[in-house]
Every structure is written in structure tokens, then in C-alpha cells.
Write an enzyme that holds these catalytic residues in place. Structure first.
Site, mmCIF file in Angstrom:
data_model
loop_
_atom_site.group_PDB
_atom_site.id
_atom_site.type_symbol
_atom_site.label_atom_id
_atom_site.label_comp_id
_atom_site.label_asym_id
_atom_site.label_seq_id
_atom_site.Cartn_x
_atom_site.Cartn_y
_atom_site.Cartn_z
ATOM 1 N N ALA A 241 -18.685 0.017 -1.966
ATOM 2 C CA ALA A 241 -18.599 -0.182 -3.421
ATOM 3 C C ALA A 241 -17.883 0.976 -4.105
ATOM 4 O O ALA A 241 -18.368 1.549 -5.079
ATOM 5 C CB ALA A 241 -19.992 -0.392 -4.009
ATOM 6 N N GLY A 242 -16.709 1.311 -3.575
ATOM 7 C CA GLY A 242 -15.906 2.356 -4.191
ATOM 8 C C GLY A 242 -16.525 3.737 -4.137
ATOM 9 O O GLY A 242 -16.229 4.588 -4.973
ATOM 10 N N TYR B 79 0.861 -1.174 0.000
ATOM 11 C CA TYR B 79 0.000 0.000 0.000
ATOM 12 C C TYR B 79 0.900 1.227 0.000
ATOM 13 O O TYR B 79 1.598 1.491 0.987
ATOM 14 C CB TYR B 79 -0.901 0.022 1.238
ATOM 15 C CG TYR B 79 -2.054 -0.954 1.216
ATOM 16 C CD1 TYR B 79 -2.391 -1.670 0.081
ATOM 17 C CD2 TYR B 79 -2.821 -1.143 2.356
ATOM 18 C CE1 TYR B 79 -3.451 -2.564 0.078
ATOM 19 C CE2 TYR B 79 -3.888 -2.034 2.367
ATOM 20 C CZ TYR B 79 -4.202 -2.745 1.222
ATOM 21 O OH TYR B 79 -5.249 -3.618 1.227
#
Length: 318
Positions: A213-214, A53
């Protein structure tokens, strides 16, 4: 904050998991440390990261930033259930990616150094490695546990049959998976067909990633993600479902994002959705989610708005 055990373990974690993918990407060190401090203030003890990340010029930023935060002391490390991941390629040279015994041990040592800690509480396989024998994987985990470097094992992005194979092999090595991170939300219910039933049967707790969901389910949430082309297209595709969700949220006097997270927490086998805020205030907005208990009517309305795939084999056979 409410707490539960992670899978079939005695490890207690908060019902929200702080995801740190934005650390170093959309939140600088100071902002990230503020988010981490806010998490502890809210009672969130479960913090998730990964060894890849970061950004192109700082590929391990998230682990490094968390390590700098731990180094401040004040019980930060002692109060944290720390989860990180191994699998992603960290160097173009061979044996610096995947789940070979060599990479697992090498990656663990590198993560420990960046995180400035002596152990990883939940060491997770970021993806299934179809080339790696399970005996090799678990023997590497066994060595790390004997060295005191890891305590529990988790997975991410596994299919149901991967979970079954992994758990069966783990028992031969006195190990077990206790968690599986899967993409799961009202808008992405694919895991209900096989992954979720398998996890329930095998004592593996589900930790949903992308629970909004983004940004699709965020309502008036962060505008950056909701204005990208993919999210705008998804918003148009799911317009009726989104409008129905917003109406229900208004009736319950909660934000749509809180409603979507509460629905996940109501699903059997779900331990803690991963929330990845960029600021401490964004995180604090989720403080009341674990206490939001949806009644049967609210859950039924959401199920009707966002139809699931059904459970195998009945979903496609008699």
C-alpha cells in the site's frame, strides 16, 4: 524460493515478482543490475516492467536497464520469465498509445529492441482500452505470437467484467489471459468483490501491485515513501489496524512487511506480489516471505484488522 504456475498455464514463476518501476528513477543502472542479480540469487525468475517506466528525460529507462543486464549474458535472459506492458502513450502523435493493432505491434517491437531480446514471455495490457474491439486486440496478439515475439497474454487494472469479456473473445482466437495485475493489499481489498472471484473462475492468476500500500504496511520500511503527505494521512486513518498488525508481526517474529506479503500469498488465486526494491539489500529482506505460512488464527486476526468488502452480490444483496 517457491514456484507456482501462472494462471491456467504451465509457465512456472516464483512466488515473488520483481517489479522494476524504480529502475532509472530511484535506482541507477548499477544499483538496478545489483537488484536483478540478487533476484536470481534468491531464485526469483519473474521480472515485470512496462514500456513507460522511467523519467521525463528517459521515459523507457526500466526496459533499457533490463536490456543492458540481459546483454551481460551468463544465462540472465534464459533464467527469466519476462513480463512487460503496452498501453501508455509513448508519443503525442496518434497511434502511439492504447490497444490498437498498430500500437500493439509497434510497441512490442520497440520493447524488444530496448530489452535486447527476441521475445516477451508475458505481454500485458497495462489498462483496458474501451475504444479497442477485442477482436482487433487478439488478432494483433495472434500475429505477434506467430512471429515468435510473445508467448503469453496478461492484463492489468481490469474490472471483473473486462476479464470476462477479454477471456471470452480470446477463446475465439485460441488465446487466453493467464494473469491480471491489480492493486491489492491488506489496506486495499477492493478486488475481492468481483475481480478476484472472476479471475479464479477464468483461470487468471492475480499478481498484486502495491502489495504494501505504497509503504503504509512496510513497518520500518523505506522512509522516503512513508513520509509523503498521502502516506502520513493514511497512517493516521489506519492507526489501529497498523498497530494491531505490528503486534501480530512481533508475536510471529517477522517484519510487518513480510506479514503483509505472506497474507497476500495465502489468498486463493494470488500468484506473486510485485515487490519493487531500490537496493539489493531491500530485496533480500523479502527472501523468507514465500516460506512464511500463516495459520488460520493469524489470517483471521488480519482479516479482522483490515476488513474486506465481501464478495458480490452477497456483499450488497441477499
Amino acid at each position: 524460493m517457491r514456484y507456482t504456475t501462472l494462471g491456467a498455464s504451465r509457465l512456472e514463476v516464483s512466488r515473488l515478482c520483481l517489479g522494476t518501476m524504480n529502475f532509472g528513477r530511484h535506482a541507477d543502472t548499477d544499483a538496478s543490475h545489483s537488484v536483478l542479480d540478487a533476484a536470481h540469487e534468491m531464485g526469483i525468475n519473474y521480472i515485470d516492467t512496462a514500456n513507460r517506466y522511467g523519467t521525463a528525460d528517459r521515459p523507457h529507462a526500466s526496459e533499457e536497464i533490463i536490456g543492458e543486464w540481459f546483454a551481460k549474458g551468463g544465462g540472465r535472459r534464459e533464467r527469466t520469465v519476462l513480463a512487460t506492458k503496452v498501453f501508455e502513450q509513448t508519443d503525442p502523435w496518434p497511434n502511439n498509445g492504447g490497444l490498437s493493432a498498430l500500437n500493439i505491434r509497434r510497441a512490442c517491437d520497440a520493447s524488444l529492441k530496448r530489452l535486447k531480446t527476441d521475445r516477451i514471455d508475458v505481454y500485458q495490457m497495462h489498462h483496458v482500452d474501451r475504444l479497442a474491439p477485442w477482436d482487433e486486440i487478439w488478432e494483433a496478439f495472434e500475429t505477434l505470437r506467430a512471429q515468435g515475439k510473445i508467448l503469453y497474454a496478461g492484463s492489468s487494472n481490469f474490472a471483473g467484467w473486462h476479464l470476462a469479456l477479454a477471456q471470452a473473445s480470446a477463446q475465439d482466437h485460441r488465446w487466453r489471459l493467464i494473469s491480471e495485475q491489480s492493486v491489492y493489499s491488506l489496506a486495499r481489498r477492493d478486488i475481492e468483490r468481483e475481480v478476484l472471484p472472476a479471475a479464479r473462475a477464468l483461470g487468471i492468476g492475480i499478481v498484486p501491485w502495491s502489495p504494501l500500500a505504497g509503504g503504509l504496511l512496510a513497518g520500518r520500511g523505506d522512509g522516503v515513501r512513508r513520509t509523503d503527505a498521502a502516506t502520513l494521512a493514511a497512517s493516521e486513518k489506519h492507526r489501529a489496524s497498523l498497530e494491531g498488525t505490528q503486534r501480530l508481526a512481533a508475536e510471529l517474529e517477522v517484519e510487518p512487511a513480510a506479514l503483509a506479503l505472506a497474507w497476500l500469498l495465502a489468498q486463493e488465486g494470488v500468484v506473486a506480489p510485485i515487490v519493487g526494491p531500490r537496493t539489493a539489500d531491500q530485496l533480500r529482506a523479502f527472501a523468507g516471505v514465500p516460506d512464511l505460512d500463516l495459520d488460520d488464527e493469524a489470517q483471521a486476526r488480519l482479516d479482522a484488522l483490515w476488513t474486506g468488502p465481501g464478495v458480490a452480490p452477497e456483499a450488497y444483496a441477499w
